[in-house]
Design a protein around this motif. Structure first.
Motif, mmCIF file in Angstrom:
data_model
loop_
_atom_site.group_PDB
_atom_site.id
_atom_site.type_symbol
_atom_site.label_atom_id
_atom_site.label_comp_id
_atom_site.label_asym_id
_atom_site.label_seq_id
_atom_site.Cartn_x
_atom_site.Cartn_y
_atom_site.Cartn_z
ATOM 1 N N UNK A 129 -37.665 3.460 -34.689
ATOM 2 C CA UNK A 129 -38.027 4.624 -35.517
ATOM 3 C C UNK A 129 -38.029 5.911 -34.690
ATOM 4 N N UNK A 130 -38.424 5.816 -33.417
ATOM 5 C CA UNK A 130 -38.401 7.010 -32.555
ATOM 6 C C UNK A 130 -36.947 7.457 -32.351
ATOM 7 N N UNK A 131 -36.072 6.495 -32.064
ATOM 8 C CA UNK A 131 -34.660 6.845 -31.820
ATOM 9 C C UNK A 131 -33.998 7.390 -33.084
ATOM 10 N N UNK A 132 -34.338 6.795 -34.240
ATOM 11 C CA UNK A 132 -33.784 7.283 -35.523
ATOM 12 C C UNK A 132 -34.205 8.726 -35.780
ATOM 13 N N UNK A 133 -35.496 8.968 -35.522
ATOM 14 C CA UNK A 133 -36.028 10.316 -35.751
ATOM 15 C C UNK A 133 -35.327 11.322 -34.835
ATOM 16 N N UNK A 134 -35.179 10.916 -33.576
ATOM 17 C CA UNK A 134 -34.539 11.827 -32.623
ATOM 18 C C UNK A 134 -33.090 12.098 -33.028
ATOM 19 N N UNK A 135 -32.428 11.067 -33.493
ATOM 20 C CA UNK A 135 -31.038 11.224 -33.943
ATOM 21 C C UNK A 135 -30.975 12.212 -35.120
ATOM 22 N N UNK A 136 -31.927 12.078 -36.024
ATOM 23 C CA UNK A 136 -31.924 12.996 -37.177
ATOM 24 C C UNK A 136 -32.191 14.432 -36.723
ATOM 25 N N UNK A 137 -33.010 14.596 -35.701
ATOM 26 C CA UNK A 137 -33.284 15.937 -35.165
ATOM 27 C C UNK A 137 -32.017 16.511 -34.526
ATOM 28 N N UNK A 138 -31.298 15.637 -33.811
ATOM 29 C CA UNK A 138 -30.097 16.108 -33.113
ATOM 30 C C UNK A 138 -28.996 16.495 -34.092
ATOM 31 N N UNK A 139 -28.984 15.849 -35.239
ATOM 32 C CA UNK A 139 -27.955 16.182 -36.233
ATOM 33 C C UNK A 139 -28.124 17.603 -36.742
ATOM 34 N N UNK A 140 -29.362 17.973 -37.015
ATOM 35 C CA UNK A 140 -29.594 19.329 -37.524
ATOM 36 C C UNK A 140 -29.828 20.318 -36.383
ATOM 37 N N UNK A 141 -30.070 19.791 -35.181
ATOM 38 C CA UNK A 141 -30.311 20.639 -34.017
ATOM 39 C C UNK A 141 -31.798 20.848 -33.803
ATOM 40 N N UNK A 142 -32.235 20.606 -32.570
ATOM 41 C CA UNK A 142 -33.649 20.804 -32.260
ATOM 42 C C UNK A 142 -33.938 22.307 -32.315
ATOM 43 N N UNK A 143 -34.991 22.637 -33.052
ATOM 44 C CA UNK A 143 -35.316 24.066 -33.217
ATOM 45 C C UNK A 143 -35.765 24.681 -31.896
ATOM 46 N N UNK A 144 -35.257 25.880 -31.633
ATOM 47 C CA UNK A 144 -35.621 26.563 -30.385
ATOM 48 C C UNK A 144 -36.703 27.584 -30.695
#
Lengths: 331, 271
Positions: free
Chosen positions: B256-271
């Motif tokens: 679940x952590x890796x899935x969440x991170x992948x979803x963040x990377x798709x939209x881009x981590x907010x700066x």
């Protein structure tokens, strides 16, 4: 110099939802990158120059494993930023925003210790590294070591952010607008350090929309606009690529009304004639070959009995280069 | 360099949490007073709609020690859920998220380390609430029971960590980071963990559902201890089930952590 960072044909589209009232929305796509390719070698600072929304931050995000590209490939130290993200993360230092990105209730040192632990730097090495960086960035002198981050000035925040980027002594550093909004001494300190990093052999990718800064910091410039690379080269190379229309700027003590027509008859274009704040009259003459016409221009002015206060040949600026390659609508 | 040192992670998280608590004295005061406030509130409301004797005869424990213990368990257990659910939202808000995501830290270790410092804080809270109240009620025996309660409270929290992380990350992956979702999930889990409503008085179907939540087993054990109906066999079984479930949830946590991170990377981590 070996290649440290390489991006090949990167494409990225952002999906956004446009709200139409409380429930309905339409999906919109924004093309952020449209085939961006670039590389950065060890020992050089490459400036990614472009207006807001050009794709600078998107490129940096992809290279620093914070965003997945839709297509294209990117490598840092030979490792794929998508498939080998962990290896890339061990080799990069990033500085994304100046004003935030730390914990307010921790001191400068405690913040660096926190991120040092995430980077897997053993405590003993970490302590020495932090001491060295606080000293190098003069944060210890400014009291940044033991002061809470929430009490930092913007300049101190920027310095701490650069310290974090260098914490693991990475071979590759990504700096996104590192001097934005800074006071001149802090901005200068950061620029000097960036140049020093390249001398140490690090590869630095430096984004900015400040032409002056990029020109003095970067060895090579990549101009980006609307998601596309529009030009690339050293500042001198880029300037030499635009058509050689240059301006002769002559400051006169009296109004040069009666000689304007003489210049026109000589086939010269007088682009400007204004009174400057120093109470001199500024005459701008545009020409492709200033060296050939300068003698004639001086002769006309002196024979008309006018005093020349100042005379200079204007070189094209990076701004001229950018406008030439990107057009006026860059944003 | 690059290898995550769990001890070092816990140490810096500890500094992060304690800096927040000790550099903001009002927070420290609230943490100490909280179990008393909740107990007082429950007792006042409880007395208005029923009577303490009825509660004691149904549950087997006097309401005051029961609720002070319940409040402590709630605090120590839900610290895990709160910390894990709150951390990504907080990191996005203060802009630290990109530096965490772009670090090579072992994600599983990181999320397990996050709630540990708050648990040590929970012990302090237990010492100022559970220990004096139980000692006052039952003397030396109460003191021993309170020590067991503290240990079991920490155990509950630890066994909750993998499931809490999985729930938090799955929620964020599919619905985005939101305080509102957390506000819906928390009360639901509070009921299912059985903190304010002992499992042995729950309907059987609900008992089975709650059994899948690791801390509900240790919470039952605490309540049985208070009611004086804890047998050795039952206690060991409850502890065993809680531990086994926690371990069983670990692969799900990582996923679940890796899935969440992948979803963040798709939209881009907010700066």
């Amino acid at each position: 110099m070996s290649i440290a960072v390489e991006a090949r044909n990167l494409f990225k589209k952002y999906v956004t939802k446009k709200r139409l009232g409380l429930i309905r929305s339409v999906t919109e796509y924004v093309e952020a990158l449209r085939g961006v390719s670039l590389n950065v070698r060890h020992g050089e600072v490459v400036g990614l120059l472009g207006p807001n929304g050009a794709g600078k931050t998107t490129t940096i995000k992809i290279l620093s494993t914070l965003l997945l590209p839709d297509s294209g490939e990117a490598y840092v130290e030979g490792f794929d930023v998508v498939r080998e993200a962990d290896k890339v993360r061990e080799r990069i230092g990033i500085m994304l925003t100046v004003e935030k990105g730390f914990y307010n209730r921790l001191t400068g040192r405690e913040n660096l210790e926190y991120f040092g632990a995430l980077y897997g730097i053993p405590p003993k090495i970490l302590k020495d590294r932090i001491d060295k960086l606080l000293n190098l960035l003069e944060l210890d002198k400014l009291g940044g070591s033991d002061r809470l981050f929430e009490e930092f000035s913007l300049g101190m925040k920027a310095r701490l952010s650069l310290a974090r980027a260098l914490l693991k002594d990475p071979p590759v550093v990504f700096l996104d607008e590192p001097t934005l909004g800074l006071d001149p001494p802090s901005a200068r300190k950061i620029r000097l350090l960036v140049k020093e990093l390249a001398r140490e052999g690090k590869a630095v990718l430096y984004t900015s929309h400040n032409m002056f800064e990029v020109e003095i910091v970067c060895d090579r410039i990549v101009m980006i606009n609307k998601g596309r690379i529009v030009a690339e080269g050293s500042p001198e190379e880029l300037k030499s690529r635009i058509p050689k229309v240059r301006a002769l700027e002559v400051h006169l003590r009296e109004a040069p009304n009666h000689i304007i027509n003489t210049f026109k008859e000589m086939g010269l274009e007088v682009s400007q004639y204004s009174q400057s704040s120093e109470e001199t009259y500024v005459l701008k003459i545009l020409t492709k070959n200033p060296e050939e016409v300068v003698d004639d221009v001086v002769k006309v002015i002196t024979s008309a009995g006018l005093d020349i206060v100042k005379f200079k040949l204007e070189e094209p600026t990076l701004e001229d280069v950018f406008i030439y390659f990107a057009g006026d609508s860059s944003g | 360099m690059g290898k995550t040192d769990f001890k070092q992670l816990v140490s810096v998280e500890m500094r992060f949490v304690y800096a927040d608590v000790f550099r903001r004295k009002s927070l420290l005061l609230m943490l100490v007073l909280w179990p008393y406030m909740i107990t007082g509130f429950v007792l006042i409301v409880g007395s208005a709609v029923g009577n303490p004797q009825a509660f004691a005869s149904r549950v087997g424990v006097d309401p005051a020690p029961f609720f002070i213990v319940s409040s402590f368990i709630l605090m120590s257990t839900f610290v895990v859920l709160d910390d894990i659910m709150w951390k990504p939202i907080f990191d996005e808000e203060v802009g630290t998220m990109p530096y965490i995501v772009s670090s090579p830290v072992n994600r599983l270790m990181y999320y397990i380390a996050i709630p540990l410092p708050r648990l040590t804080l929970s012990v302090v809270i237990g010492l100022t609430s559970v220990v004096p109240v139980l000692t006052l009620y039952w003397g030396f025996e109460g003191f021993i029971t309170s020590a067991l309660v503290l240990l079991l409270g920490i155990f509950s929290a630890l066994t909750f960590s993998p499931l809490a992380t999985s729930v938090a990350m799955a929620t964020y992956t599919y619905s985005g980071e939101s305080w509102r979702l957390m506000n819906v999930l928390r009360p639901l889990l509070m009921v299912l963990v059985g903190v304010y409503y002992p499992r042995w008085v729950m309907p059987i179907a609900m008992y089975v559902v709650t059994a899948l939540i690791p801390p509900s087993n240790s919470v039952e054990l605490i309540q049985r201890l208070l009611a004086g109906i804890a047998t050795v066999e039952r206690s060991l079984m409850l502890l065993g089930v809680a531990t086994a479930l926690a371990v069983a949830y670990l692969p799900l946590t990582k996923l679940s952590v890796l899935r969440w991170e992948r979803s963040k990377l798709k939209e881009g981590v907010k700066v």
